[in-house]
Design a protein around this motif. Structure first.
Motif, short mmCIF file in Angstrom:
data_model
loop_
_atom_site.label_atom_id
_atom_site.label_comp_id
_atom_site.label_asym_id
_atom_site.label_seq_id
_atom_site.Cartn_x
_atom_site.Cartn_y
_atom_site.Cartn_z
N GLU A 144 0.62 -1.26 -0.07
CA GLU A 144 -0.08 0.13 0.01
C GLU A 144 0.77 1.34 0.07
OE1 GLU A 144 -3.96 -2.01 2.21
OE2 GLU A 144 -2.42 -1.02 3.42
N ILE A 145 2.10 1.37 0.83
CA ILE A 145 2.85 2.36 0.83
C ILE A 145 3.51 2.70 -0.73
CG2 ILE A 145 5.11 3.17 1.47
CD1 ILE A 145 4.37 1.91 4.33
N GLU A 146 3.85 1.48 -1.31
CA GLU A 146 4.45 1.55 -2.57
C GLU A 146 3.20 2.28 -3.53
OE1 GLU A 146 7.06 1.58 -3.90
OE2 GLU A 146 6.61 1.49 -6.10
N THR A 147 1.91 1.87 -3.39
CA THR A 147 1.03 2.38 -4.27
C THR A 147 0.97 3.73 -4.19
OG1 THR A 147 -0.19 0.26 -4.44
CG2 THR A 147 -1.61 2.13 -4.87
N ALA A 148 0.68 4.41 -2.83
CA ALA A 148 0.39 5.49 -2.48
C ALA A 148 1.62 6.41 -3.05
CB ALA A 148 0.35 5.61 -0.75
N ILE A 149 2.76 6.01 -2.88
CA ILE A 149 4.02 6.62 -3.62
C ILE A 149 3.94 6.93 -5.04
CG2 ILE A 149 6.52 6.66 -4.04
CD1 ILE A 149 6.55 5.23 -1.31
N VAL A 150 3.57 5.75 -5.56
CA VAL A 150 3.33 5.91 -7.15
C VAL A 150 2.11 6.73 -7.42
CG1 VAL A 150 2.70 4.46 -9.04
CG2 VAL A 150 4.33 3.47 -7.56
N ALA A 155 0.52 11.77 -10.07
CA ALA A 155 -0.30 13.02 -9.86
C ALA A 155 0.68 14.22 -10.31
CB ALA A 155 -1.11 12.99 -8.73
N ALA A 156 1.95 13.91 -9.82
CA ALA A 156 2.90 15.27 -10.19
C ALA A 156 3.16 15.32 -11.49
CB ALA A 156 4.19 14.95 -9.39
N VAL A 157 3.30 14.05 -12.03
CA VAL A 157 3.73 14.10 -13.48
C VAL A 157 2.42 14.33 -14.32
CG1 VAL A 157 4.03 12.47 -15.46
CG2 VAL A 157 5.31 12.31 -13.39
N ALA A 158 1.39 14.15 -14.27
CA ALA A 158 0.09 14.51 -14.74
C ALA A 158 -0.01 16.18 -14.60
CB ALA A 158 -1.02 13.90 -14.00
N ALA A 159 0.28 16.65 -13.46
CA ALA A 159 0.05 18.03 -13.40
C ALA A 159 0.96 18.95 -14.03
CB ALA A 159 0.46 18.52 -11.91
N LYS A 160 2.34 18.61 -14.29
CA LYS A 160 3.23 19.07 -14.94
C LYS A 160 2.82 19.09 -16.52
CE LYS A 160 7.86 19.29 -16.86
NZ LYS A 160 9.46 18.71 -16.94
N ALA A 161 2.39 18.04 -16.85
CA ALA A 161 1.79 17.63 -18.38
C ALA A 161 0.80 18.64 -18.78
CB ALA A 161 1.49 16.22 -18.55
N LEU A 162 -0.24 18.89 -17.82
CA LEU A 162 -1.29 19.85 -17.87
C LEU A 162 -1.07 21.20 -17.86
CD1 LEU A 162 -3.84 17.94 -15.34
CD2 LEU A 162 -4.25 18.19 -17.83
N GLY A 163 0.36 21.47 -17.66
CA GLY A 163 0.58 22.88 -17.65
C GLY A 163 0.69 23.89 -16.16
#
Ligand SMILES: Cc1cc2nc3c(=O)[nH]c(=O)nc-3n(C[C@H](O)[C@H](O)[C@H](O)COP(=O)(O)O)c2cc1C
Length: 367
Positions: A144-150, A155-163
């Protein structure tokens, strides 16, 4: 009256350049049905950009559709529909010349499963506790910890891609990341917990380190921290500057660019023997830029506002004084900007008569 010029000076923080020092504090608004921010949410943020806010931080945004979210109508950044909604938000803010970062939020032990669409899925936290010492769920497993980190990293990667111009990890106010920081709710004896700050920061550091590797060296990563907890306003997990250094140094090493230091009242000193507040200490100890927050321009503090307390506009003299001596770099403003998108312009123009009281009615609309 003290000049407020310092608040409106442009600032180059290395990782990000801003037109002024005023940040819109992240504020959950619960106006995103289906967890999708719609055109009304985009217009709400655009109004703050038009109102000369230097950096907008969004409301907390869920990092998954199950364990992360318990509050109704909170947007996520996971589904295609939600990402499309955020793209509109970013485009609107940019069209108005503004800058915007997204706050990534996992509610952790403050999610009440019975009030969610997934009542059978237990909530996640370091040791399964909302109230210290009273576990409600099992401690998070390694998987679960691994999942939460991923999920945070995705989400951070998606945020960057969204601008988005930056990402803020919500590491404050007793939510998932904070449940690891605070020894009272982290009794783990594996690599994610223990008496040393190094172990209790490991979860946040792993998120930041992997996010940094994924978004590259130039994309600003912020983390929001608080000493106070929803369960205990007087909590002080870092009781001394040395302990605070032990908390923040691993985060700097992992790749944090800016510390957002949550206080309910920004003028309260963090430790005996110095006037410095929490953000002041973060800047002094790490050399990194910091953001302060807490009851700027209003007589009451925000947790009382939830209970219906109204606040009057107040002088900004104390704030100006601290910013002039460079105690911190930016100031986040919550309710004053929730109430009035024009707040910064009115302050800059010295129109104190036009500043509005904060009333709980403001929480009911997205004006
Ligand atoms: C309606 C409301 C929602 C909030 N939601 C969040 C949130 O999603 N994430 C967060 O870190 N803080 C949240 N906060 C705290 C604010 O970011 C801020 O720290 C607090 O309101 C103090 O600033 P103020 O006194 O200027 O309002 C919220 C505050 C309010 C009033």
């Amino acid at each position: 009256m003290t000049s407020v010029n310092i608040l409106f000076q442009p600032v180059d923080l290395g990782v990000i350049k801003l037109a002024n020092r005023i940040v819109m504090a992240p504020m959950t608004r619960s106006f995103s049905p289906g967890h999708v921010p719609g055109p009304d949410v985009a217009a709400y943020y655009r109004r703050r950009a038009e109102g000369d806010v230097g950096l907008i931080l969004t409301e907390g945004v869920s990092t998954n559709t199950t364990t992360a979210t318990g509050t109704p109508n909170v947007p996520n950044i996971v589904t295609e529909e939600a990402r499309a909604g955020w793209k509109t938000v970013v485009d609107e803010v940019k069209a108005a010349g503004g800058k915007i970062g997204v706050q990534l939020w996992h509610e952790g032990p403050f999610r009440n499963p019975s009030k969610t669409a997934h009542p059978d899925i237990p909530s996640w936290s370091a040791s399964g506790e909302k109230t210290p010492g009273k576990p409600l769920w099992a401690p998070m497993t390694e998987a679960e910890i691994e999942t939460a980190i991923v999920e945070f990293v995705d989400a951070a990667v998606a945020a960057k891609a969204l601008g988005f111009d930056c990402v803020e990890f919500h590491g404050a106010h007793s939510y998932l990341i904070d449940s690891f920081f605070w020894a009272a709710t982290n009794h783990r004896d594996d690599r994610w917990g223990g008496p040393d700050w190094k172990d209790r920061t490991a979860f946040a550091c792993e998120i930041v380190r992997r996010a940094r590797a994924a978004v590259g060296p130039d994309f600003p990563l912020l983390i929001r921290l608080s000493q106070w907890k929803q369960q205990d306003f007087a909590a002080k997990p870092a009781a001394t500057p040395d302990e605070m250094l032990a908390w923040l140094t691993p985060l700097v090493d992992a790749g944090v660019d800016i510390f957002h230091c949550s206080q309910r009242r920004f003028w309260e000193p963090e430790f005996d023997g110095s006037d410095l507040n929490f953000a002041g200490w973060a800047r002094k100890l790490t050399g990194k830029p910091s953001i302060s927050v807490g009851s700027v321009g209003l007589s009451g503090e925000f947790t009382a506002a939830y209970a219906g307390e109204e606040s009057e506009p107040t002088s900004l003299d104390r704030l100006v004084e601290r910013m002039e001596r460079e105690e911190f770099d930016l100031i986040a403003v919550g309710r004053a900007l929730l109430q009035d998108p024009q707040w910064a312009i009115k302050v800059r123009e010295g129109r104190s008569d036009a500043l509005m009281r904060f009333t709980k009615d403001a929480l009911a609309t997205l004006s």
